[in-house]
Design a protein around this motif. Structure first.
Motif, mmCIF file in Angstrom:
data_model
loop_
_atom_site.group_PDB
_atom_site.id
_atom_site.type_symbol
_atom_site.label_atom_id
_atom_site.label_comp_id
_atom_site.label_asym_id
_atom_site.label_seq_id
_atom_site.Cartn_x
_atom_site.Cartn_y
_atom_site.Cartn_z
ATOM 1 N N PRO A 14 72.969 68.937 -3.009
ATOM 2 C CA PRO A 14 71.746 68.177 -2.782
ATOM 3 C C PRO A 14 71.179 67.510 -4.038
ATOM 4 O O PRO A 14 70.179 66.813 -3.953
ATOM 5 N N ASN A 15 71.815 67.709 -5.206
ATOM 6 C CA ASN A 15 71.293 67.110 -6.434
ATOM 7 C C ASN A 15 71.288 65.589 -6.385
ATOM 8 O O ASN A 15 70.384 64.947 -6.920
ATOM 9 N N LYS A 16 72.277 65.017 -5.741
ATOM 10 C CA LYS A 16 72.356 63.565 -5.636
ATOM 11 C C LYS A 16 71.107 63.002 -4.949
ATOM 12 O O LYS A 16 70.434 62.116 -5.488
ATOM 13 N N SER A 17 70.788 63.519 -3.780
ATOM 14 C CA SER A 17 69.608 63.032 -3.040
ATOM 15 C C SER A 17 68.320 63.310 -3.803
ATOM 16 O O SER A 17 67.406 62.476 -3.813
ATOM 17 N N CYS A 18 68.248 64.450 -4.442
ATOM 18 C CA CYS A 18 67.058 64.820 -5.209
ATOM 19 C C CYS A 18 66.823 63.826 -6.349
ATOM 20 O O CYS A 18 65.721 63.292 -6.507
ATOM 21 N N LEU A 19 67.862 63.555 -7.137
ATOM 22 C CA LEU A 19 67.696 62.652 -8.276
ATOM 23 C C LEU A 19 67.488 61.206 -7.834
ATOM 24 O O LEU A 19 66.736 60.470 -8.471
ATOM 25 N N LEU A 20 68.115 60.795 -6.743
ATOM 26 C CA LEU A 20 67.875 59.442 -6.232
ATOM 27 C C LEU A 20 66.429 59.287 -5.754
ATOM 28 O O LEU A 20 65.790 58.257 -5.984
ATOM 29 N N ALA A 21 65.904 60.325 -5.112
ATOM 30 C CA ALA A 21 64.498 60.286 -4.677
ATOM 31 C C ALA A 21 63.574 60.251 -5.886
ATOM 32 O O ALA A 21 62.596 59.485 -5.909
ATOM 33 N N ASN A 61 72.365 74.436 -12.652
ATOM 34 C CA ASN A 61 72.647 73.281 -11.799
ATOM 35 C C ASN A 61 71.377 72.763 -11.117
ATOM 36 O O ASN A 61 71.405 72.275 -10.007
ATOM 37 N N GLN A 62 70.262 72.897 -11.827
ATOM 38 C CA GLN A 62 68.959 72.518 -11.293
ATOM 39 C C GLN A 62 68.529 71.167 -11.863
ATOM 40 O O GLN A 62 68.508 70.972 -13.079
ATOM 41 N N PRO A 63 68.198 70.197 -10.995
ATOM 42 C CA PRO A 63 67.742 68.902 -11.498
ATOM 43 C C PRO A 63 66.361 69.006 -12.135
ATOM 44 O O PRO A 63 65.551 69.861 -11.760
ATOM 45 N N TYR A 64 66.134 68.123 -13.111
ATOM 46 C CA TYR A 64 64.811 68.106 -13.732
ATOM 47 C C TYR A 64 64.435 66.723 -14.223
ATOM 48 O O TYR A 64 65.275 65.856 -14.409
ATOM 49 N N MET A 89 60.186 69.168 -15.949
ATOM 50 C CA MET A 89 59.735 69.666 -14.649
ATOM 51 C C MET A 89 60.988 69.936 -13.831
ATOM 52 O O MET A 89 61.773 69.020 -13.566
ATOM 53 N N LEU A 90 61.203 71.197 -13.475
ATOM 54 C CA LEU A 90 62.377 71.610 -12.708
ATOM 55 C C LEU A 90 62.145 71.445 -11.214
ATOM 56 O O LEU A 90 61.013 71.572 -10.743
ATOM 57 N N PHE A 91 63.233 71.204 -10.478
ATOM 58 C CA PHE A 91 63.154 71.026 -9.037
ATOM 59 C C PHE A 91 64.189 71.890 -8.323
ATOM 60 O O PHE A 91 65.276 72.118 -8.853
ATOM 61 N N GLU A 92 63.819 72.346 -7.150
ATOM 62 C CA GLU A 92 64.750 73.005 -6.245
ATOM 63 C C GLU A 92 65.272 71.916 -5.317
ATOM 64 O O GLU A 92 64.513 71.412 -4.481
ATOM 65 N N PRO A 93 66.536 71.518 -5.441
ATOM 66 C CA PRO A 93 67.013 70.350 -4.706
ATOM 67 C C PRO A 93 67.038 70.508 -3.187
ATOM 68 O O PRO A 93 67.079 69.510 -2.473
ATOM 69 N N ASN A 94 66.989 71.735 -2.690
ATOM 70 C CA ASN A 94 66.973 71.948 -1.241
ATOM 71 C C ASN A 94 65.560 72.021 -0.665
ATOM 72 O O ASN A 94 65.399 72.257 0.523
ATOM 73 N N GLU A 95 64.551 71.831 -1.523
ATOM 74 C CA GLU A 95 63.162 71.888 -1.078
ATOM 75 C C GLU A 95 62.529 70.497 -1.187
ATOM 76 O O GLU A 95 63.012 69.639 -1.922
#
Length: 125
Positions: A14-21, A61-64, A89-95
């Motif tokens: 899900p990192n791809k969608s998270c970083l694109l968003a 493997n956490q996007p930030y 700022m860290l993100f949980e890519p599945n949330e």
């Protein structure tokens, strides 16, 4: 294909969608923001001056989102860790992304430049 586009395309979900968003959220905050490829990662500049970037923490493997001048403001969602200038700022890519918090932090970062606290380069005449 540009390196910056290739960066996003090579990511796994899900990192791809998270970083694109996150990219879309950042770019929508001000028309003076541009997406650029610097130091082998996606950077965002305000009027040509680097102000934030996106990356993935290797160990978890956490996007930030990295705020280049993060040392100038405090927010409970931002971590300095061992950095003296940058906060992340860290993100949980599945949330769901905390969009309001992200927008507020991006606006605070932009205001550092708009207010003159962080100097912008003079445009050549």
């Amino acid at each position: 294909m540009k390196e910056i586009d290739n960066f996003y395309l090579q990511l796994d979900e899900p990192n791809k969608s998270c970083l694109l968003a996150l990219r879309d959220i950042i770019l929508s905050q001000d028309q003076e923001i541009s997406a650029e490829w610097k130091y082998n990662l996606p950077f965002f500049c305000y009027k040509g001056k680097m102000f934030c970037y996106l990356w993935i923490r290797p160990k978890t493997n956490q996007p930030y989102l990295g705020i280049v001048e993060g040392k100038y403001f405090d927010h409970p969602a931002l971590l300095a860790e061992k950095r003296s200038r940058i906060k992340i700022m860290l993100f949980e890519p599945n949330e769901d992304l905390p969009i309001e918090t992200i927008e507020m932090i991006i606006q605070q970062a932009i205001n550092l430049y708009k207010s003159g606290q962080i100097k912008l380069r003079d445009k050549k005449r």
